[in-house]
Design a protein around this motif. Structure first.
Motif, PDB file in Angstrom:
ATOM      1  N   VAL A  16       5.565  -2.584  -7.530  1.00 24.74           N
ATOM      2  CA  VAL A  16       5.018  -1.464  -8.295  1.00 24.74           C
ATOM      3  C   VAL A  16       5.530  -0.098  -7.846  1.00 24.74           C
ATOM      4  N   THR A  17       6.168  -0.026  -6.654  1.00 25.81           N
ATOM      5  CA  THR A  17       6.698   1.276  -6.224  1.00 25.81           C
ATOM      6  C   THR A  17       8.213   1.253  -6.047  1.00 25.81           C
ATOM      7  N   GLY A  18       8.798   0.053  -5.981  1.00 17.55           N
ATOM      8  CA  GLY A  18      10.239  -0.035  -5.783  1.00 17.55           C
ATOM      9  C   GLY A  18      10.648   0.054  -4.321  1.00 17.55           C
ATOM     10  N   SER A  19       9.671   0.226  -3.413  1.00 22.06           N
ATOM     11  CA  SER A  19      10.007   0.309  -1.989  1.00 22.06           C
ATOM     12  C   SER A  19       8.984  -0.445  -1.165  1.00 22.06           C
TER      13      SER A  19
ATOM     14  N   ALA B  15       6.147   6.690  -9.436  1.00 20.85           N
ATOM     15  CA  ALA B  15       5.077   7.578  -9.887  1.00 20.85           C
ATOM     16  C   ALA B  15       4.558   7.142 -11.262  1.00 20.85           C
ATOM     17  N   GLY B  16       4.240   5.877 -11.390  1.00 25.10           N
ATOM     18  CA  GLY B  16       3.613   5.416 -12.625  1.00 25.10           C
ATOM     19  C   GLY B  16       4.554   4.734 -13.591  1.00 25.10           C
TER      20      GLY B  16
ATOM     21  N   GLY C 103       3.517  10.748   0.594  1.00 24.97           N
ATOM     22  CA  GLY C 103       3.561   9.488  -0.139  1.00 24.97           C
ATOM     23  C   GLY C 103       2.570   9.485  -1.289  1.00 24.97           C
ATOM     24  N   LEU C 104       1.370   9.940  -1.010  1.00 26.28           N
ATOM     25  CA  LEU C 104       0.334   9.991  -2.042  1.00 26.28           C
ATOM     26  C   LEU C 104       0.753  10.911  -3.188  1.00 26.28           C
ATOM     27  N   LEU C 105       1.230  12.113  -2.824  1.00 24.05           N
ATOM     28  CA  LEU C 105       1.601  13.074  -3.863  1.00 24.05           C
ATOM     29  C   LEU C 105       2.808  12.599  -4.665  1.00 24.05           C
ATOM     30  N   SER C 106       3.687  11.846  -4.007  1.00 23.26           N
ATOM     31  CA  SER C 106       4.867  11.335  -4.709  1.00 23.26           C
ATOM     32  C   SER C 106       4.489  10.276  -5.739  1.00 23.26           C
ATOM     33  N   THR C 107       3.414   9.513  -5.480  1.00 22.15           N
ATOM     34  CA  THR C 107       3.013   8.529  -6.488  1.00 22.15           C
ATOM     35  C   THR C 107       2.374   9.223  -7.689  1.00 22.15           C
ATOM     36  N   LEU C 108       1.954  10.461  -7.510  1.00 20.64           N
ATOM     37  CA  LEU C 108       1.371  11.179  -8.641  1.00 20.64           C
ATOM     38  C   LEU C 108       2.428  11.890  -9.471  1.00 20.64           C
TER      39      LEU C 108
ATOM     40  N   SER D  65       8.342  14.759  -9.473  1.00 25.57           N
ATOM     41  CA  SER D  65       8.933  16.032  -9.058  1.00 25.57           C
ATOM     42  C   SER D  65       8.576  16.332  -7.601  1.00 25.57           C
ATOM     43  N   TYR D  66       7.404  15.883  -7.167  1.00 23.09           N
ATOM     44  CA  TYR D  66       7.039  16.102  -5.772  1.00 23.09           C
ATOM     45  C   TYR D  66       7.928  15.269  -4.851  1.00 23.09           C
ATOM     46  N   ALA D  67       8.162  14.026  -5.250  1.00 24.48           N
ATOM     47  CA  ALA D  67       9.029  13.153  -4.442  1.00 24.48           C
ATOM     48  C   ALA D  67      10.415  13.775  -4.312  1.00 24.48           C
TER      49      ALA D  67
END
Ligand code: ADP
Ligand code: MG
Length: 386
Positions: free
Chosen positions: A49-52, A114-115, A145-150, A153-155
């Motif tokens: 689900v995240t690719g990593s 991120a979704g 990490g949390l902000l990148s899943t949201l 652009s943050y990642a």
């Protein structure tokens, strides 16, 4: 809209050669002896689900020994819609990772995580206690990490910021060694500040939300003492550009950038006591759990969707009352995949409402749903036909 992972196929992933796991909404308990592949299975869900991998940044590690690629396929169902998304992550060492959604390549790893895959995950591995116990970098990693899943652009900003700081550091050393002049620094200062401000804005927005959810989660897990998390700046956004300029001399001497979000931290406290320095092992573990619950609440608030919960071996270190609390918490989530060596950590009533997946030697032995055990052979075909 509520999405969950219905099926997962693991090919050459860790100690799995090729196997399929069917998952249910609500609680899924993965049970097996030590070293059979429980943690690997949770890792595979996160990978899908995240690719990593949440456990390593070194991708070749997840490839089954002796194999030349690893591949995870997943079916993500949306409750009530009858629709299903097929996602897959393929990785062969030396090649670019392949991420697909319904057969089409994902635009980027950041957007997939991120979704883009259709569902997000919040995970807990025992080693995560370092978020509370460890170095500031462990806490920054959690936050980023949390902000990148949201937001993809943050990642991207995190990656670009790290690179910009690295380049500024190289330049600092060149200046120190007489190969460059200090005037060239201002271009890098501007770039670092631009990107750094994006990180600070994202973190500043998230912190109060996390603080509120963290406090209520730790109250439920621990007791009435007031718990809090609070951001601590190496430099505030208002003073950022100026502080960087003022640091030129010292930075050149050290060959490193002394202020900015890569030097920040957050405090974790309980009843006014700093848990990072003074917390007991037990308090630190519960605070880590509360942070993960807060992350889940934050994802839910920001996206309207409940993330999948992947909690590895979380029950063994807890007392009976807390185990009961957690079991109820997982049961009521959209989907939770929880590993354990001991089914007795979950009550009988809980297990009746859960799906139990028994694994051994990198293979699924049996799946029990509503008290009925199914042999796996019949399930394997379902992946291809669904
Ligand atoms: N890339 C890999 N290829 C094959 N086996 C692996 C790989 N990585 C780890 N393993 C094996 O997987 C097993 C551990 O699986 P793990 O999921 O950690 O077990 P547990 O059920 O205790 O959580 C170990 O025996 C380890 O040697
Ligand atoms: Mg394990």
């Amino acid at each position: 809209m509520t999405s969950y992972l219905r099926a997962l196929r693991l090919v050459n992933f860790r100690n799995y050669a090729d196997d399929t796991v069917l998952l249910k909404p609500g609680l899924n308990v993965v049970v097996g002896d030590n070293a059979q592949g429980k943690t690997n299975l949770l890792e595979a869900v996160a990978f899908a689900v995240t690719g990593s991998s949440p456990r390593t940044t070194n991708d070749p590690e997840v490839v089954r020994w002796g194999a030349d690629f690893a591949r995870i396929e997943a079916r993500i169902a949306t409750e009530g819609s009858g629709q299903e998304r097929k996602v897959a992550v393929g990785y062969a060492p030396g090649q670019k990772k392949r991420l697909t959604v319904d057969g089409a390549p994902a635009p980027s790893l950041a957007s997939y995580a991120a979704g883009g895959a259709g569902v997000r995950a919040v995970n807990f591995f025992p080693d995560d206690i370092r978020i509370v116990k460890g170095a500031p970098s462990d806490r920054r990693e959690f936050l980023d990490g949390l902000l990148s899943t949201l937001r993809p652009s943050y990642a991207r900003a995190t990656g670009e910021y790290a690179k910009a700081v690295q380049q500024r550091n190289q330049l600092l050393r060149r200046i120190r060694d007489g190969f460059s002049s200090e005037r060239t620094l201002s271009t890098w200062d501007r770039k670092v500040v631009d990107l750094g401000e994006q990180l600070l804005r994202g973190r500043e927005e998230a912190m109060p939300v996390l603080d509120e959810h963290f406090a209520s989660s730790l109250r439920a897990l621990y007791g009435p003492e007031k718990a809090a998390v609070r951001y601590s700046y190496s430099v505030t956004p208002d003073e950022y550009a100026e502080a960087l300029r003022e640091a030129h001399g010292a930075d050149i001497e050290r060959g490193a950038t002394s202020v900015g979000p890569h030097r920040d931290d957050f405090e974790v406290s309980l009843g006014g006591v700093d848990l990072i320095t003074f917390g007991s092992q037990g308090q630190q573990r519960l605070a880590t759990l509360a942070l993960k619950f807060a992350a889940r609440d934050h994802v839910r608030g920001a996206t309207g969707e409940d993330p999948i919960l992947l909690f590895d071996d979380v029950m063994s270190e807890l007392d009976g009352r807390r185990r009961e609390f957690l079991a109820g918490y997982f049961l009521e989530s959209t989907q939770a995949v929880i590993s354990t060596t001991n089914l007795e950590y979950f009550g009988e009533e809980i297990l009746r409402r859960a799906q139990v997946i028994r694994i051994s030697g990198g293979a699924v032995m049996e799946t029990t749903t509503d008290g009925v055990a199914e042999r796996v052979a019949e399930q394997r075909g379902s992946f291809r036909t669904a």
